[in-house]
Design a protein around this motif. Structure first.
Motif, PDB file in Angstrom:
ATOM      1  N   PHE B 110       0.735  -1.196   0.181  1.00  0.00           N
ATOM      2  CA  PHE B 110       0.069   0.210  -0.204  1.00  0.00           C
ATOM      3  C   PHE B 110       1.059   0.947   0.187  1.00  0.00           C
ATOM      4  CE2 PHE B 110      -2.834  -2.791   1.112  1.00  0.00           C
ATOM      5  CZ  PHE B 110      -4.384  -2.201   0.738  1.00  0.00           C
ATOM      6  N   GLU B 111       0.868   2.318  -0.636  1.00  0.00           N
ATOM      7  CA  GLU B 111       1.176   3.843  -1.085  1.00  0.00           C
ATOM      8  C   GLU B 111       0.233   4.001  -0.660  1.00  0.00           C
ATOM      9  OE1 GLU B 111       2.774   4.767  -5.151  1.00  0.00           O
ATOM     10  OE2 GLU B 111       4.115   3.519  -3.825  1.00  0.00           O
ATOM     11  N   PHE B 112       0.779   5.380   0.309  1.00  0.00           N
ATOM     12  CA  PHE B 112       0.043   6.696   0.276  1.00  0.00           C
ATOM     13  C   PHE B 112       0.179   7.764  -0.381  1.00  0.00           C
ATOM     14  CE2 PHE B 112      -0.489  10.528   3.278  1.00  0.00           C
ATOM     15  CZ  PHE B 112      -1.727  10.356   3.192  1.00  0.00           C
ATOM     16  N   LYS B 113      -1.453   8.406  -1.070  1.00  0.00           N
ATOM     17  CA  LYS B 113      -1.307   9.382  -2.219  1.00  0.00           C
ATOM     18  C   LYS B 113      -1.862  10.739  -1.054  1.00  0.00           C
ATOM     19  CE  LYS B 113      -1.649   8.230  -6.182  1.00  0.00           C
ATOM     20  NZ  LYS B 113      -0.572   9.423  -7.290  1.00  0.00           N
ATOM     21  N   PRO B 114      -0.826  11.273  -0.689  1.00  0.00           N
ATOM     22  CA  PRO B 114      -1.196  12.668   0.141  1.00  0.00           C
ATOM     23  C   PRO B 114      -2.644  13.278  -0.411  1.00  0.00           C
ATOM     24  CG  PRO B 114       0.880  12.569  -1.191  1.00  0.00           C
ATOM     25  CD  PRO B 114       0.206  11.526  -1.389  1.00  0.00           C
ATOM     26  N   MET B 142      -5.820  20.849  10.070  1.00  0.00           N
ATOM     27  CA  MET B 142      -5.803  22.462  10.618  1.00  0.00           C
ATOM     28  C   MET B 142      -5.571  22.408  12.504  1.00  0.00           C
ATOM     29  SD  MET B 142      -9.557  24.077   8.798  1.00  0.00           S
ATOM     30  CE  MET B 142      -8.432  25.364   9.927  1.00  0.00           C
ATOM     31  N   GLU B 143      -6.390  22.272  12.831  1.00  0.00           N
ATOM     32  CA  GLU B 143      -5.713  21.902  14.579  1.00  0.00           C
ATOM     33  C   GLU B 143      -4.586  21.097  14.295  1.00  0.00           C
ATOM     34  OE1 GLU B 143      -7.146  23.460  16.712  1.00  0.00           O
ATOM     35  OE2 GLU B 143      -6.633  23.021  18.160  1.00  0.00           O
ATOM     36  N   GLU B 144      -4.568  19.651  14.039  1.00  0.00           N
ATOM     37  CA  GLU B 144      -3.582  19.020  14.484  1.00  0.00           C
ATOM     38  C   GLU B 144      -2.174  18.806  14.051  1.00  0.00           C
ATOM     39  OE1 GLU B 144      -5.342  15.869  15.140  1.00  0.00           O
ATOM     40  OE2 GLU B 144      -6.666  16.728  16.412  1.00  0.00           O
ATOM     41  N   GLN B 145      -2.036  19.964  12.788  1.00  0.00           N
ATOM     42  CA  GLN B 145      -1.035  19.415  11.399  1.00  0.00           C
ATOM     43  C   GLN B 145      -0.628  18.199  11.716  1.00  0.00           C
ATOM     44  OE1 GLN B 145       1.309  22.731  12.691  1.00  0.00           O
ATOM     45  NE2 GLN B 145       2.469  23.312  10.023  1.00  0.00           N
ATOM     46  N   GLN B 146      -1.862  17.908  11.323  1.00  0.00           N
ATOM     47  CA  GLN B 146      -1.422  15.954  11.111  1.00  0.00           C
ATOM     48  C   GLN B 146      -2.451  14.925  10.535  1.00  0.00           C
ATOM     49  OE1 GLN B 146       0.113  14.761  14.973  1.00  0.00           O
ATOM     50  NE2 GLN B 146      -1.895  13.798  15.434  1.00  0.00           N
ATOM     51  N   VAL B 147      -1.815  14.277   9.510  1.00  0.00           N
ATOM     52  CA  VAL B 147      -3.031  13.459   8.999  1.00  0.00           C
ATOM     53  C   VAL B 147      -2.896  11.868   9.133  1.00  0.00           C
ATOM     54  CG1 VAL B 147      -3.886  13.023   6.677  1.00  0.00           C
ATOM     55  CG2 VAL B 147      -2.848  15.138   7.078  1.00  0.00           C
ATOM     56  N   THR B 153       0.331   8.296  10.675  1.00  0.00           N
ATOM     57  CA  THR B 153      -0.213   9.584  11.364  1.00  0.00           C
ATOM     58  C   THR B 153       0.837  10.474  10.003  1.00  0.00           C
ATOM     59  OG1 THR B 153      -0.535   9.308  13.396  1.00  0.00           O
ATOM     60  CG2 THR B 153       0.714  11.285  12.621  1.00  0.00           C
ATOM     61  N   TYR B 154       0.779  11.151   9.484  1.00  0.00           N
ATOM     62  CA  TYR B 154       1.678  11.792   8.789  1.00  0.00           C
ATOM     63  C   TYR B 154       1.987  13.671   8.986  1.00  0.00           C
ATOM     64  CZ  TYR B 154       1.423   8.154   5.687  1.00  0.00           C
ATOM     65  OH  TYR B 154       1.035   6.861   5.498  1.00  0.00           O
ATOM     66  N   ARG B 155       2.700  14.219   9.309  1.00  0.00           N
ATOM     67  CA  ARG B 155       2.969  15.477   9.820  1.00  0.00           C
ATOM     68  C   ARG B 155       2.943  16.493   8.468  1.00  0.00           C
ATOM     69  NH1 ARG B 155       3.779  16.870  15.158  1.00  0.00           N
ATOM     70  NH2 ARG B 155       3.542  19.146  13.594  1.00  0.00           N
ATOM     71  N   LEU B 156       2.636  17.525   8.859  1.00  0.00           N
ATOM     72  CA  LEU B 156       2.779  18.633   7.403  1.00  0.00           C
ATOM     73  C   LEU B 156       3.458  19.101   7.807  1.00  0.00           C
ATOM     74  CD1 LEU B 156      -1.866  19.391   7.696  1.00  0.00           C
ATOM     75  CD2 LEU B 156      -0.122  17.435   5.986  1.00  0.00           C
ATOM     76  N   GLU B 157       3.418  19.691   6.371  1.00  0.00           N
ATOM     77  CA  GLU B 157       5.089  20.708   6.633  1.00  0.00           C
ATOM     78  C   GLU B 157       4.440  22.644   7.134  1.00  0.00           C
ATOM     79  OE1 GLU B 157       7.342  22.450   3.130  1.00  0.00           O
ATOM     80  OE2 GLU B 157       6.036  21.097   2.801  1.00  0.00           O
ATOM     81  N   THR B 158       5.993  22.859   7.527  1.00  0.00           N
ATOM     82  CA  THR B 158       5.534  24.082   8.423  1.00  0.00           C
ATOM     83  C   THR B 158       5.726  25.139   6.981  1.00  0.00           C
ATOM     84  OG1 THR B 158       5.694  23.384  10.430  1.00  0.00           O
ATOM     85  CG2 THR B 158       6.323  25.962   9.948  1.00  0.00           C
TER      86      THR B 158
END
Lengths: 769, 334
Positions: B110-114, B142-147, B153-158
């Motif tokens: 399985f590959e994650f497609k953002p 938006m709140e957690e800046q992660q998915v 769990t994938y962190r989102l960029e700053t």
């Protein structure tokens, strides 16, 4: 109607209602007309002056001038130009009137006669209060403070009346005050367009605050009289049960006297025509017995028929003058016939008897009502030398024994007083004069008052000598007791002062009822002395008993006329160490008298002036303090101080302060409101930045380079320049910033007290848990 | 696109905090660039930058055609960073937003497609047209800046900033954002109609071509991270902090508000205030900052009482009045 006109009228109405408090002070309503006239003049001038812009700042001066014109026209028109315009002479008249008023205030008892000088004083007072209210309420727009001036009006009856004060003068003044506040409150509300927000602090006292102040004042005013002890009248009242049942009908002469003197409207009693220019007092009866119950008449002897003539008189050879009088009885009805001393012959209908010992003409069955009779008398007119020559009577002498009798125990306060008074006096006359002077010397602060204060000593005589407030009865009774203790035969005489003269006829009214003292001197007989300070020219001053208060040189005169015995009045200074007598007042006489009324009035005035001046003084002090702090080393405190001064200046000039305003917001607002020029804008920006950094920046950046003191001066000058003259004057006299600070301090104290109370209570609750 | 290390840049000792002058210069540059497209709305542009520096998200609310999307795009384009745009429609799925795991035939894994949120700037157009389920998927990011997808769990960029536009809720075919979700937006801004001159200028400028196309990036994600770092250093005195809390408490006590400001709103008000101070080249926050920003940060979070609504009071008016009741502190510097 403009707002200022409304305020002027509301203030005038308040003063008018407040002036109602004069009603219980005077016996009749003669005071109303001059007071209303002066008030109308002041109000009309105020309204007119405020119609013209240029005149408005001068309104108070114009009001004073118009008030003066009315006073001149009413009271001293004689020397005024055209009867109204004050001249130098008319001003001198006014000064004389004021001097007389001072004397009348000291001697008159309330309710006072509507003497010209007293009317003048009252009218002047109301006029000054009206101008003061006008300045405070209209010029300075501080109606709440104007209440102080109204309070001064209300203080007059409070100070002058010893009996209870009626409730309605107070309600009148209070209603006037509330009206004033109401008009101002409405105006303030309209200026806002709506009710001021909670977050908005206005420099005026808001409507709510006014109501609170007014309500509080009324509550205090109504509650205070309940707490203060009431002051019942009566002293040395002997067998009487208070006031008699009417003029001339009581069996008790003292009660009769008190009853006559306290009549609301005087009754005409006698009409007298005499052959002499100035007759002495008319006697009715003399009291010869003194017990611890007071003075009472002795047994009357009916041996001599008074109509028979050739009645026993003064010792043969004594200096007398012949007095003949025709007397018509008007409203008098008594068993004692008023005659002159020493009565030699009476021609009257009815069976009238003559008592030799007391010199009284009396009847068992007949009364004086409706009589017309004539009297022949040999009035003693001794010279001072005659009296000084008189020696003490033999101790076995009938008169000496009878008229020096005293109860076994006389209070030491009295005996010590008499001993001190007569210590240096030689001879009965010197002793008598010393005691007489004790009462008439103004330095001893004796005050004429129909109502007396109850004392605490348990002895009415001692109470009177302590309180020094009373009327003829107390004076005469006290002096007679003291004379007897000084071994001078003495008795109390009840009768009438000569009355008022009109077209050769003397009219004697109930107001002329009087009591005085007679002392017996060997070879001369009974000689009258009157220790009572009578006002209004009613009393007579015999050559042998000069009043110290009428003669500035009295002390030296009596000393000179009595070189062997020394001064009669001088010992009073050492006698009453508890009364501070300045050297001036002791020798000058008349000045420096500290009577309670003047003291109270001065106290009220001082308090009022103090309360008025305090905010201004605080404001100046705060400004100096802040400017000094602004120039000091500590930049943070300096910035705060400079900023506080800017805010206070703005608030003083009625700029609205909002608590949620930041320094930047204040800067914007002030620059807009006062249209600052470049320099002022630059200066306030510097101050705002300094304040902002002092407040919120990290320590390292809290300081701003720049001359904060100079900037503060620039900005405050710019704010002040922009304001009107009236606002500037008000800002100096009644600065709201200082008032707020006071209020803030009081609130702070309250909070602190509550916190402390809380912390004190806390441990207890912890324990109970 | 996956960048768990992006966050690390902030704490990287190599990234020295910018001086305040540099902050002012950089933000001025960005603002100037955006204003080439959005005429006559400097305060809106400024607020957008403030929210970005406060690491917050911006809700742009107004009627159609006033430039909501243009603002979002202009901001995104001014910064040389990854930009994704999501057009919210009722049939948009949560996985379209967050991303999905797909089976890779070649790797047998399985590959994650953002999804669309994996970008520095995410423009969410007409967010209230999507179903609540999709809306909440975005809001969680938006709140957690992660998915979180399939347990990973994938962190989102700053920087990570969502610029959502929303039509007024009375419009047809909308799912109004619940207050709990509105609370996640740092600030709401209303574009408002341009004034006559701005509109005339816009007509002449936009006539030939879309100026948006000509907009060149004037900043980079790296610089924005440095700016954010500089904002962190802005000083807030105790007195100002207390004042901020007083203001939030006052909203809770106001008789006109059924729901006052949340603790999250306090936090976000403080962050924006710091950002605004930095934008002004000031190293400390003033009550003025808080007073100015409260009108943008608070109104979309509070709920008015029916009485206040009947009285036609807007939330902005109520907040303004509330602020007037709070005394400004005069605490000394600390």
């Amino acid at each position: 109607m403009t707002v200022s006109t409304k305020l002027v009228l509301a203030g005038g109405f308040g003063v008018l209602l407040g002036a109602l408090s004069l009603e219980p002070v005077f016996v009749n309503l003669d005071w109303v007309l001059p007071v209303v006239l002066v008030l109308a003049a002041v109000l009309a001038t105020s309204v007119a002056a405020r119609r013209f812009r240029g005149l408005a700042p001068w309104a108070p001066l114009l009001e004073l001038a118009s008030g003066l014109v009315v006073l001149t026209a009413v009271f001293v028109p004689a020397n005024a130009f055209l009867g109204v315009v004050p001249t130098w002479t008319s001003m001198t008249d006014i000064r004389e009137l004021l001097g007389e008023a001072g004397y009348a205030v000291r001697t008159q008892v309330s309710p006072a006669q509507t003497l010209d000088e007293l009317l003048f004083l009252a009218t002047l007072g109301v006029g000054v209060v009206a101008v003061a209210v006008d300045i405070l309420a209209v010029s300075l727009r501080r109606p709440a403070v104007a209440g102080l001036a109204l309070l001064v009006l209300y203080a007059i009856p409070t100070a002058a009346l010893v009996v209870g004060i009626p409730w309605w003068p107070f309600v009148g003044a209070a209603v006037g005050y509330l009206l004033l506040l109401f008009v101002d409150g409405r105006e303030a509300m309209m200026r806002w367009g709506r009710r001021p927000d909670d977050g908005v602090r206005t420099p005026t006292f808001g409507l709510l605050a006014s109501q609170r102040i007014g309500g509080l004042a009324i509550a205090v005013g109504l509650a205070l009289p309940l707490v203060l002890p009431s002051l019942p009248a009566g002293i040395l009242r002997t067998a009487g049960n208070g006031i008699g049942d009417g003029p001339g009908t009581s069996l008790n002469p003292l009660a009769t006297l008190a009853g006559e003197l306290t009549l609301p409207e005087p009754l005409d009693l006698l009409r007298v025509e005499t052959n002499v220019e100035q007759p002495y007092y008319l006697r009715a009866i003399s009291l010869e017995t003194y017990t611890d119950q007071g003075w009472a008449p002795g047994d009357l002897d009916g041996t001599f028929d008074a109509n028979a003539g050739d009645l026993p008189g003064p010792p043969p050879g004594s200096p007398t003058r012949q007095v003949q009088a025709q007397i018509q009885v008007l409203d008098q009805d008594d068993r004692f016939l008023p005659t002159y001393y020493a009565t030699r012959d009476v021609d009257s209908a009815g069976d009238w008897r003559f008592d030799e010992i007391s010199g009284t003409v009396w009847s068992r069955n007949d009364r004086t009502a409706g009589l017309t009779y004539s009297v022949d008398a040999a009035e003693p007119v001794p010279t001072v030398e005659d009296l000084q020559a008189a020696g003490d009577l033999d101790s076995e002498d009938q008169v000496q024994r009878r008229f020096t009798a005293l109860p076994l125990v006389v209070r030491p306060e009295i005996t010590n007083l008499v001993r001190t008074l007569v210590a240096d006096a030689e001879g009965p006359y010197a002793r008598t004069l010393a005691i007489n002077n004790f009462f008439t010397n103004p330095a001893n602060s004796f005050l004429y008052s129909l109502s007396t204060e109850p004392g605490t000593s348990g002895d009415l005589l001692v109470d009177f000598l302590t309180n020094r407030r009373g009327y003829c009865e107390q004076y005469a009774a006290s002096m007679a007791v003291m004379l007897r203790f000084a071994n001078v035969p003495a008795r109390v005489v009840i009768g009438y002062t000569p009355g008022t003269r009109n077209a050769g006829l003397w009219t004697v009214t109930t107001d002329d009822a009087h009591a005085w003292v007679e002392a017996y001197f060997e070879g001369i007989g009974w000689v009258p002395f009157d220790p009572t300070p009578l006002g209004g020219g009613r009393g007579i001053e015999p050559a042998w008993a000069p009043r110290i208060d009428n003669d500035p040189n009295a002390t030296t005169t009596s000393a000179a006329s009595n070189p062997s015995t020394g001064s009669g009045a001088a010992p009073t200074g050492q006698l009453e160490p508890e009364i501070p007598i300045s050297p001036d007042s002791a020798s000058g006489g008349g000045t420096g008298v500290l009577d309670p009324v003047t003291t109270l009035i001065s106290l009220v005035v001082v308090l009022a002036v103090g309360a008025l001046v305090t905010p201004a003084v605080l404001r100046v002090a705060a400004r100096r303090h802040r400017l000094r702090a602004a120039g000091a080393e500590d930049g943070i405190l300096g910035a705060h101080a400079a900023w506080d001064e800017i805010l206070a200046t703005a608030v003083d000039l009625r700029s609205t302060t909002v608590r949620s305003e930041t320094p930047r917001a204040v800067t914007r607002r002030l620059a807009r409101e006062h249209s600052f020029d470049g320099a002022a804008a630059e200066a306030i920006r510097l101050l705002a930045t300094a304040e902002e950094r002092a407040r919120y920046a990290p320590q390292a950046q809290a300081h701003v380079e720049g001359d904060l003191v100079a900037a503060t001066r620039t900005v405050t000058r710019a704010i002040r320049q922009d304001a009107g003259r009236r606002e500037r004057v008000r800002a100096v006299l009644l600065p709201p910033s200082a008032l707020h600070r006071l209020a803030h301090d009081v609130a702070g104290l309250r909070v602190r007290a509550r916190t402390r109370l809380h912390s004190m209570r806390a441990p207890q609750t912890a324990r109970t848990r | 696109m996956l960048s768990r290390s992006a966050l690390g840049d902030l704490d990287d000792p190599g990234t020295a905090p910018l001086g305040l002058d540099a902050v002012r210069e950089a933000t001025g540059r960005i603002a100037g660039n955006i204003e080439r497209v959005i005429e006559g709305k400097p305060e809106v542009v400024r607020l957008a930058i403030v929210v970005m520096l406060a690491e917050g998200h911006l809700l742009i609310e107004d009627g159609p055609g006033v430039g909501k999307t243009k603002l979002a795009k202009a901001l995104a384009r001014s910064i040389d960073s990854s930009v994704r745009r999501i057009q919210f429609t009722p049939d948009l799925l949560p996985s379209d937003v967050t991303g999905v795991s797909v089976y890779n035939q070649e790797t047998h894994d399985f590959e994650f497609k953002p999804g669309a949120v994996f970008a520095n700037l995410v423009v969410g157009d007409e967010i209230n047209r999507a179903s609540p389920k999709t809306q909440s998927a975005l809001l969680e990011c938006m709140e957690e800046q992660q998915v979180t997808v399939d347990g990973t769990t994938y962190r989102l960029e700053t920087p990570f900033m969502v610029l959502a536009t929303q039509n007024p809720i009375e419009m047809e075919g909308t799912y109004p954002l619940p207050e709990a979700q509105r609370d996640r937006f740092t600030a709401r801004v209303s574009m408002g109609y341009p004034d006559v001159y701005a509109e005339v200028a816009m007509l002449s400028g936009h006539a030939g071509s879309d100026p948006l196309d000509e907009l060149k990036p004037v900043s980079s994600a790296h610089e924005v991270r440095a700016l954010i770092h500089a904002v962190h250093a802005v000083h807030v005195s105790d007195a100002v902090r207390k004042y901020l809390v007083d203001v939030i408490h006052a909203t809770r006590r106001s008789p006109e508000l059924r729901l006052g400001g949340s603790p999250r709103s306090s936090l976000q008000l403080l962050r924006t205030a710091k950002a605004q101070a930095a934008l002004a080249g000031r190293s400390y926050v003033l009550p003025d900052d808080i007073q100015q920003l409260a009108g943008s940060v608070l109104p979309h979070r509070v709920i008015m009482t029916p009485e206040a609504q009947i009285a036609r009071r807007s939330a902005e008016q109520v907040i303004t009045d509330v602020i007037r009741t709070v005394p400004v502190p005069r605490g000394t510097a600390d």
